[in-house]
Design a protein around this motif. Sequence first.
Motif, PDB file in Angstrom:
ATOM      1  N   LEU A 132       6.787   2.433   8.242  1.00  0.00           N
ATOM      2  CA  LEU A 132       8.097   2.543   8.892  1.00  0.00           C
ATOM      3  C   LEU A 132       8.508   1.233   9.556  1.00  0.00           C
ATOM      4  CD1 LEU A 132       7.945   6.104  10.524  1.00  0.00           C
ATOM      5  CD2 LEU A 132       9.341   5.385   8.578  1.00  0.00           C
ATOM      6  N   SER A 133       7.573   0.595  10.254  1.00  0.00           N
ATOM      7  CA  SER A 133       7.913  -0.655  10.936  1.00  0.00           C
ATOM      8  C   SER A 133       8.268  -1.751   9.943  1.00  0.00           C
ATOM      9  CB  SER A 133       6.755  -1.090  11.828  1.00  0.00           C
ATOM     10  OG  SER A 133       5.579  -1.295  11.058  1.00  0.00           O
ATOM     11  N   MET A 134       7.512  -1.828   8.834  1.00  0.00           N
ATOM     12  CA  MET A 134       7.819  -2.845   7.835  1.00  0.00           C
ATOM     13  C   MET A 134       9.120  -2.517   7.095  1.00  0.00           C
ATOM     14  SD  MET A 134       4.040  -3.734   6.274  1.00  0.00           S
ATOM     15  CE  MET A 134       4.694  -5.066   5.266  1.00  0.00           C
ATOM     16  N   SER A 135       9.391  -1.244   6.875  1.00  0.00           N
ATOM     17  CA  SER A 135      10.651  -0.863   6.228  1.00  0.00           C
ATOM     18  C   SER A 135      11.839  -1.267   7.074  1.00  0.00           C
ATOM     19  CB  SER A 135      10.671   0.650   5.976  1.00  0.00           C
ATOM     20  OG  SER A 135       9.639   1.043   5.091  1.00  0.00           O
ATOM     21  N   ILE A 136      11.729  -1.055   8.372  1.00  0.00           N
ATOM     22  CA  ILE A 136      12.813  -1.464   9.269  1.00  0.00           C
ATOM     23  C   ILE A 136      12.947  -2.982   9.275  1.00  0.00           C
ATOM     24  CG2 ILE A 136      13.579  -1.486  11.670  1.00  0.00           C
ATOM     25  CD1 ILE A 136      12.208   1.223  12.012  1.00  0.00           C
ATOM     26  N   GLY A 137      11.830  -3.674   9.285  1.00  0.00           N
ATOM     27  CA  GLY A 137      11.876  -5.127   9.299  1.00  0.00           C
ATOM     28  C   GLY A 137      12.436  -5.710   8.015  1.00  0.00           C
ATOM     29  N   PHE A 138      12.103  -5.084   6.862  1.00  0.00           N
ATOM     30  CA  PHE A 138      12.570  -5.584   5.575  1.00  0.00           C
ATOM     31  C   PHE A 138      13.973  -5.093   5.215  1.00  0.00           C
ATOM     32  CE2 PHE A 138       7.928  -5.945   3.988  1.00  0.00           C
ATOM     33  CZ  PHE A 138       7.836  -7.221   4.553  1.00  0.00           C
ATOM     34  N   ILE A 143      14.287  -7.290  -0.414  1.00  0.00           N
ATOM     35  CA  ILE A 143      13.124  -6.473  -0.793  1.00  0.00           C
ATOM     36  C   ILE A 143      13.040  -5.197   0.036  1.00  0.00           C
ATOM     37  CG2 ILE A 143      11.821  -8.510  -1.514  1.00  0.00           C
ATOM     38  CD1 ILE A 143      10.254  -8.294   1.115  1.00  0.00           C
ATOM     39  N   GLY A 144      14.000  -4.972   0.923  1.00  0.00           N
ATOM     40  CA  GLY A 144      13.937  -3.814   1.804  1.00  0.00           C
ATOM     41  C   GLY A 144      13.945  -2.501   1.054  1.00  0.00           C
ATOM     42  N   ILE A 145      14.915  -2.324   0.127  1.00  0.00           N
ATOM     43  CA  ILE A 145      15.031  -1.057  -0.600  1.00  0.00           C
ATOM     44  C   ILE A 145      13.826  -0.800  -1.495  1.00  0.00           C
ATOM     45  CG2 ILE A 145      16.379   0.178  -2.342  1.00  0.00           C
ATOM     46  CD1 ILE A 145      18.885  -0.967  -1.092  1.00  0.00           C
ATOM     47  N   PRO A 146      13.372  -1.775  -2.312  1.00  0.00           N
ATOM     48  CA  PRO A 146      12.152  -1.515  -3.099  1.00  0.00           C
ATOM     49  C   PRO A 146      10.943  -1.165  -2.233  1.00  0.00           C
ATOM     50  CG  PRO A 146      13.283  -3.461  -3.916  1.00  0.00           C
ATOM     51  CD  PRO A 146      13.965  -3.081  -2.644  1.00  0.00           C
ATOM     52  N   PHE A 147      10.836  -1.799  -1.074  1.00  0.00           N
ATOM     53  CA  PHE A 147       9.693  -1.504  -0.208  1.00  0.00           C
ATOM     54  C   PHE A 147       9.777  -0.076   0.331  1.00  0.00           C
ATOM     55  CE2 PHE A 147       7.377  -1.309   3.763  1.00  0.00           C
ATOM     56  CZ  PHE A 147       6.170  -1.908   3.421  1.00  0.00           C
ATOM     57  N   ILE A 149      11.272   2.471  -1.072  1.00  0.00           N
ATOM     58  CA  ILE A 149      10.965   3.386  -2.181  1.00  0.00           C
ATOM     59  C   ILE A 149       9.460   3.458  -2.405  1.00  0.00           C
ATOM     60  CG2 ILE A 149      11.254   3.763  -4.655  1.00  0.00           C
ATOM     61  CD1 ILE A 149      14.008   2.473  -4.423  1.00  0.00           C
ATOM     62  N   LEU A 150       8.789   2.310  -2.373  1.00  0.00           N
ATOM     63  CA  LEU A 150       7.332   2.283  -2.539  1.00  0.00           C
ATOM     64  C   LEU A 150       6.644   3.032  -1.408  1.00  0.00           C
ATOM     65  CD1 LEU A 150       4.756   1.210  -3.921  1.00  0.00           C
ATOM     66  CD2 LEU A 150       4.987  -0.863  -2.535  1.00  0.00           C
ATOM     67  N   PHE A 151       7.127   2.836  -0.193  1.00  0.00           N
ATOM     68  CA  PHE A 151       6.531   3.510   0.955  1.00  0.00           C
ATOM     69  C   PHE A 151       6.670   5.023   0.841  1.00  0.00           C
ATOM     70  CE2 PHE A 151       7.536   5.184   5.316  1.00  0.00           C
ATOM     71  CZ  PHE A 151       6.222   5.294   5.729  1.00  0.00           C
ATOM     72  N   PHE A 152       7.860   5.511   0.491  1.00  0.00           N
ATOM     73  CA  PHE A 152       8.060   6.946   0.331  1.00  0.00           C
ATOM     74  C   PHE A 152       7.198   7.495  -0.800  1.00  0.00           C
ATOM     75  CE2 PHE A 152      12.557   7.193   2.372  1.00  0.00           C
ATOM     76  CZ  PHE A 152      11.962   7.154   3.620  1.00  0.00           C
ATOM     77  N   GLY A 153       7.034   6.694  -1.864  1.00  0.00           N
ATOM     78  CA  GLY A 153       6.177   7.141  -2.959  1.00  0.00           C
ATOM     79  C   GLY A 153       4.727   7.279  -2.525  1.00  0.00           C
ATOM     80  N   ILE A 154       4.249   6.324  -1.730  1.00  0.00           N
ATOM     81  CA  ILE A 154       2.874   6.397  -1.223  1.00  0.00           C
ATOM     82  C   ILE A 154       2.698   7.615  -0.325  1.00  0.00           C
ATOM     83  CG2 ILE A 154       1.211   5.250   0.304  1.00  0.00           C
ATOM     84  CD1 ILE A 154       2.249   2.584  -0.746  1.00  0.00           C
ATOM     85  N   VAL A 155       3.694   7.880   0.513  1.00  0.00           N
ATOM     86  CA  VAL A 155       3.619   9.036   1.411  1.00  0.00           C
ATOM     87  C   VAL A 155       3.529  10.331   0.611  1.00  0.00           C
ATOM     88  CG1 VAL A 155       4.942  10.388   3.078  1.00  0.00           C
ATOM     89  CG2 VAL A 155       4.722   7.920   3.374  1.00  0.00           C
ATOM     90  N   ARG A 156       4.286  10.436  -0.467  1.00  0.00           N
ATOM     91  CA  ARG A 156       4.252  11.664  -1.268  1.00  0.00           C
ATOM     92  C   ARG A 156       2.911  11.822  -1.992  1.00  0.00           C
ATOM     93  NH1 ARG A 156      10.196  13.279  -3.551  1.00  0.00           N
ATOM     94  NH2 ARG A 156      11.291  13.056  -1.573  1.00  0.00           N
ATOM     95  N   VAL A 157       2.331  10.713  -2.422  1.00  0.00           N
ATOM     96  CA  VAL A 157       1.004  10.789  -3.033  1.00  0.00           C
ATOM     97  C   VAL A 157      -0.029  11.238  -2.005  1.00  0.00           C
ATOM     98  CG1 VAL A 157      -0.852   9.435  -4.063  1.00  0.00           C
ATOM     99  CG2 VAL A 157       1.498   9.091  -4.827  1.00  0.00           C
ATOM    100  N   LEU A 158       0.047  10.685  -0.794  1.00  0.00           N
ATOM    101  CA  LEU A 158      -0.876  11.095   0.264  1.00  0.00           C
ATOM    102  C   LEU A 158      -0.688  12.566   0.620  1.00  0.00           C
ATOM    103  CD1 LEU A 158      -0.818   8.007   2.679  1.00  0.00           C
ATOM    104  CD2 LEU A 158      -2.615   8.677   1.062  1.00  0.00           C
ATOM    105  N   GLN A 189      21.807   7.314  -5.999  1.00  0.00           N
ATOM    106  CA  GLN A 189      21.783   8.733  -5.643  1.00  0.00           C
ATOM    107  C   GLN A 189      20.351   9.215  -5.417  1.00  0.00           C
ATOM    108  OE1 GLN A 189      23.971  10.181  -9.087  1.00  0.00           O
ATOM    109  NE2 GLN A 189      25.765  10.654  -7.822  1.00  0.00           N
ATOM    110  N   ARG A 190      19.420   8.710  -6.216  1.00  0.00           N
ATOM    111  CA  ARG A 190      18.015   9.096  -6.034  1.00  0.00           C
ATOM    112  C   ARG A 190      17.472   8.558  -4.711  1.00  0.00           C
ATOM    113  NH1 ARG A 190      14.841   8.779 -11.848  1.00  0.00           N
ATOM    114  NH2 ARG A 190      16.395   9.892 -13.076  1.00  0.00           N
ATOM    115  N   ILE A 191      17.854   7.318  -4.398  1.00  0.00           N
ATOM    116  CA  ILE A 191      17.416   6.752  -3.117  1.00  0.00           C
ATOM    117  C   ILE A 191      17.991   7.564  -1.964  1.00  0.00           C
ATOM    118  CG2 ILE A 191      17.575   4.741  -1.619  1.00  0.00           C
ATOM    119  CD1 ILE A 191      17.549   3.000  -4.146  1.00  0.00           C
TER     120      ILE A 191
END
Length: 299
Positions: A132-138, A143-147, A149-158, A189-191
Motif C-alpha cells: 500500500l505504501s509503495m502503491s501510494i508513492g508510485f 509505473i504506479g498503475i502496473p505496480f 495491479i501487481l500488488f492486488f494480484g499478489i494479495v489475491r494469490v495470498l 474497466q478491469r482496473i
Amino acid sequence: MNHPTPKNIAEYLDQLRRELRGADPAMIQDALYDAEEHLRAELAENPRQSEAEMLARVTASYGAPDEVAEIYRVKEGEVEHAIRPQRPRPQKSALGKFFGVAADPRSYAALFYMLLALATGIFYFTVVVTGLSMSIGFSILIIGIPFIILFFGIVRVLALVEGRLVEAMLGVRMPRRPAYPAQNQTIWQRIGAMFTDPRTWSTLLYMLLMLPLGVTYFSVAVTGLTTSIALIVAPFAQFFSDGGINFELGPFDTLPMWATPLISVIGIALLFATLHLARGVGHLHAQLARHLLVQSAEK
C-alpha cells in the motif's frame, strides 16, 4: 428442471449460479470459475462459432447449468466426506465432553494454526503495508498503475494460499479457484473493478488483522501449553527438592507432599481446556476468513 439453452456465456453462468443457490459460496465460486474457463476455452478454439452455437454444442457434453450444478453438489459431498476427519463419537456426560476433545483432530489442527498464525500474520501484514505504501508513492509515476495491479494480484494469490491453510487446518470449505476476470471490458474497466470489488478491500483488512490476531493466538497457545505442561511435570520436581516444590511464592513457596498430585491434575485440566479453547478459536477464525475472503454468491 428444464431451462432454455443459454444464448451466451453470461446467461449460462447466471443460470448455473441460480441452480447453485443455497450451496456453499466457496463451491459456487469454484464452479463458476471452472465453467467459465471451459466455455471460453471452447469459444477460443472455435472462433467462427457464435457463443450461442458453441453453447448448444458444448451443453450436450459439458452439461446444462442444472446438470452441472447437480454434479458439483454430489462431488462436493463425496470430497468433503473423504477429506474431512471423522468426528469422535459424541459424549453425553460432562466429563466425557471435556476430555473427549483429545480425540478430535480439529483441536490439534486449530492449535497448530494458532501457533502458525504469528508467522503468517507478520508476513501478510508486511506485504500489505509495504504494498500500500509503495502503491501510494508510485501513484504519481508511470509505473504506479502496473505496480498496483501487481500488488492486488499478489494479495489475491495470498488469499487463496490462506484459504487452503484455513480449509486444511480449520476444516471449513474455502475457494480453490480465484474469481474469473470479467470479460469484454477494457483494461481501465478491469482496473476500476479491482478498486470497486469489496473482496479486494476485505482481503486487505483480513491480512492486516492477521498480525494482532496472530500475536494473540500465538501468545494464548504458548501460554496454555507451557503452563499446563509445567504443572503436569511439577511432581517430578519432588526428586530435586527437599520436602516440597518451590514455586517462589514467599512464605507459601513450598507445597506439602500431599498437595503435589493436585498440581499435576490442575495441569492436565488446563491442557484439555487449552484444546477446547483452540477448537473454539479455530471455529471463530474460520467464520471470519469465510466472511472476508470468500466472494459473495449473490450478484
